[in-house]
Design a protein around this motif. Sequence first.
Motif, PDB file in Angstrom:
ATOM      1  N   UNK A 137       3.143  15.205   0.427  1.00  0.00           N
ATOM      2  CA  UNK A 137       3.754  14.115   1.178  1.00  0.00           C
ATOM      3  C   UNK A 137       2.712  13.387   2.022  1.00  0.00           C
ATOM      4  N   UNK A 138       1.752  14.133   2.580  1.00  0.00           N
ATOM      5  CA  UNK A 138       0.678  13.496   3.338  1.00  0.00           C
ATOM      6  C   UNK A 138      -0.182  12.625   2.424  1.00  0.00           C
ATOM      7  N   UNK A 139      -0.398  13.093   1.186  1.00  0.00           N
ATOM      8  CA  UNK A 139      -1.144  12.293   0.210  1.00  0.00           C
ATOM      9  C   UNK A 139      -0.409  10.989  -0.086  1.00  0.00           C
ATOM     10  N   UNK A 140       0.908  11.068  -0.216  1.00  0.00           N
ATOM     11  CA  UNK A 140       1.701   9.854  -0.411  1.00  0.00           C
ATOM     12  C   UNK A 140       1.546   8.940   0.802  1.00  0.00           C
ATOM     13  N   UNK A 141       1.568   9.538   1.989  1.00  0.00           N
ATOM     14  CA  UNK A 141       1.416   8.751   3.212  1.00  0.00           C
ATOM     15  C   UNK A 141       0.122   7.977   3.270  1.00  0.00           C
ATOM     16  N   UNK A 142      -0.998   8.632   2.921  1.00  0.00           N
ATOM     17  CA  UNK A 142      -2.287   7.932   2.975  1.00  0.00           C
ATOM     18  C   UNK A 142      -2.350   6.819   1.941  1.00  0.00           C
ATOM     19  N   UNK A 143      -1.625   6.980   0.825  1.00  0.00           N
ATOM     20  CA  UNK A 143      -1.636   5.946  -0.217  1.00  0.00           C
ATOM     21  C   UNK A 143      -0.829   4.716   0.184  1.00  0.00           C
ATOM     22  N   UNK A 144       0.255   4.922   0.943  1.00  0.00           N
ATOM     23  CA  UNK A 144       1.167   3.805   1.222  1.00  0.00           C
ATOM     24  C   UNK A 144       0.967   3.183   2.596  1.00  0.00           C
ATOM     25  N   UNK A 145       0.263   3.852   3.519  1.00  0.00           N
ATOM     26  CA  UNK A 145       0.331   3.466   4.931  1.00  0.00           C
ATOM     27  C   UNK A 145      -0.185   2.053   5.211  1.00  0.00           C
ATOM     28  N   UNK A 146      -1.116   1.557   4.413  1.00  0.00           N
ATOM     29  CA  UNK A 146      -1.628   0.202   4.630  1.00  0.00           C
ATOM     30  C   UNK A 146      -0.887  -0.833   3.796  1.00  0.00           C
ATOM     31  N   UNK A 147       0.227  -0.408   3.193  1.00  0.00           N
ATOM     32  CA  UNK A 147       1.071  -1.285   2.378  1.00  0.00           C
ATOM     33  C   UNK A 147       0.250  -2.079   1.361  1.00  0.00           C
ATOM     34  N   UNK A 148      -0.463  -1.367   0.494  1.00  0.00           N
ATOM     35  CA  UNK A 148      -1.344  -2.041  -0.472  1.00  0.00           C
ATOM     36  C   UNK A 148      -0.566  -2.832  -1.512  1.00  0.00           C
ATOM     37  N   UNK A 149      -1.255  -3.771  -2.145  1.00  0.00           N
ATOM     38  CA  UNK A 149      -0.643  -4.579  -3.194  1.00  0.00           C
ATOM     39  C   UNK A 149      -0.528  -3.810  -4.506  1.00  0.00           C
ATOM     40  N   UNK A 150      -1.391  -2.793  -4.672  1.00  0.00           N
ATOM     41  CA  UNK A 150      -1.391  -1.985  -5.890  1.00  0.00           C
ATOM     42  C   UNK A 150      -1.300  -0.515  -5.493  1.00  0.00           C
ATOM     43  N   UNK A 151      -0.384   0.227  -6.153  1.00  0.00           N
ATOM     44  CA  UNK A 151      -0.280   1.668  -5.964  1.00  0.00           C
ATOM     45  C   UNK A 151      -0.605   2.353  -7.290  1.00  0.00           C
ATOM     46  N   UNK A 152      -1.568   3.254  -7.273  1.00  0.00           N
ATOM     47  CA  UNK A 152      -1.927   4.056  -8.445  1.00  0.00           C
ATOM     48  C   UNK A 152      -1.697   5.522  -8.084  1.00  0.00           C
ATOM     49  N   UNK A 153      -0.715   6.150  -8.715  1.00  0.00           N
ATOM     50  CA  UNK A 153      -0.321   7.502  -8.338  1.00  0.00           C
ATOM     51  C   UNK A 153      -0.390   8.425  -9.543  1.00  0.00           C
ATOM     52  N   UNK A 154      -1.184   9.469  -9.425  1.00  0.00           N
ATOM     53  CA  UNK A 154      -1.370  10.438 -10.504  1.00  0.00           C
ATOM     54  C   UNK A 154      -0.524  11.673 -10.200  1.00  0.00           C
TER      55      UNK A 154
END
Length: 216
Positions: A137-154
């Motif tokens: 969940x923390x990994x998800x948090x670091x990926x989304x926190x800056x509200x990026x235009x592109x999300x790449x999730x493995x």
Amino acid sequence: MNIKIKNLYKKFRNREVLKNINYDFYEGYKYAIIGPNGSGKTMLLKALSGLIIPSQGSIYIDNKEMHKDFRFYESLGLIIETTKFYPNLTGYENLKLLASIRKKISDEHIIKTLKEINLLESKDQQVKKYSLGMIQRLAIGQAIMEEPKILLLDEPTIALDDDSRDMLFNILDQFKRKNKIIIVATNEKHDLKDKYDKFVLISDGEIKRSGDINDY
């Protein structure tokens, strides 16, 4: 915005890991990259993130070529394999440290993110005391926190319980409504039609099929 892949080819130590990949990703869609282990899913995400340089071919984001016009796209959230955190820092401290690199979000936004991923009550706990699900969940948090235009999730659902899976897909739905590009590499096939809009089936480094998720 869009991502265009043209004739992408990657070879590692005499092994072809990506072969003649051609595909376009568009904003406002959730894409599932599907395929068995070793099929090339993670390598494709690494190429899209800029972590590996193609042996041949090109990747364009908004008509700008990766590794020529830029190395890493400036608005990208990423989970690739296992995300590493500082174990002796708290969850909040880890996110604050990552946020300090770009200085795009406030401390209040970090707190908002921790609440969104259901880690607010554990924000002052050292990460070494987190369970595997909490770390994911923390990994998800670091990926989304800056509200990026592109999300790449493995494989973002690894170690997540049902409630956390629902939390993740609610977040992805929010990103879709904001016209982001969401690309998820997954081995989970039982609920694809409920979670994604498009699919890309990869095997042996090649795209075998792609289309609307209802046609999978």
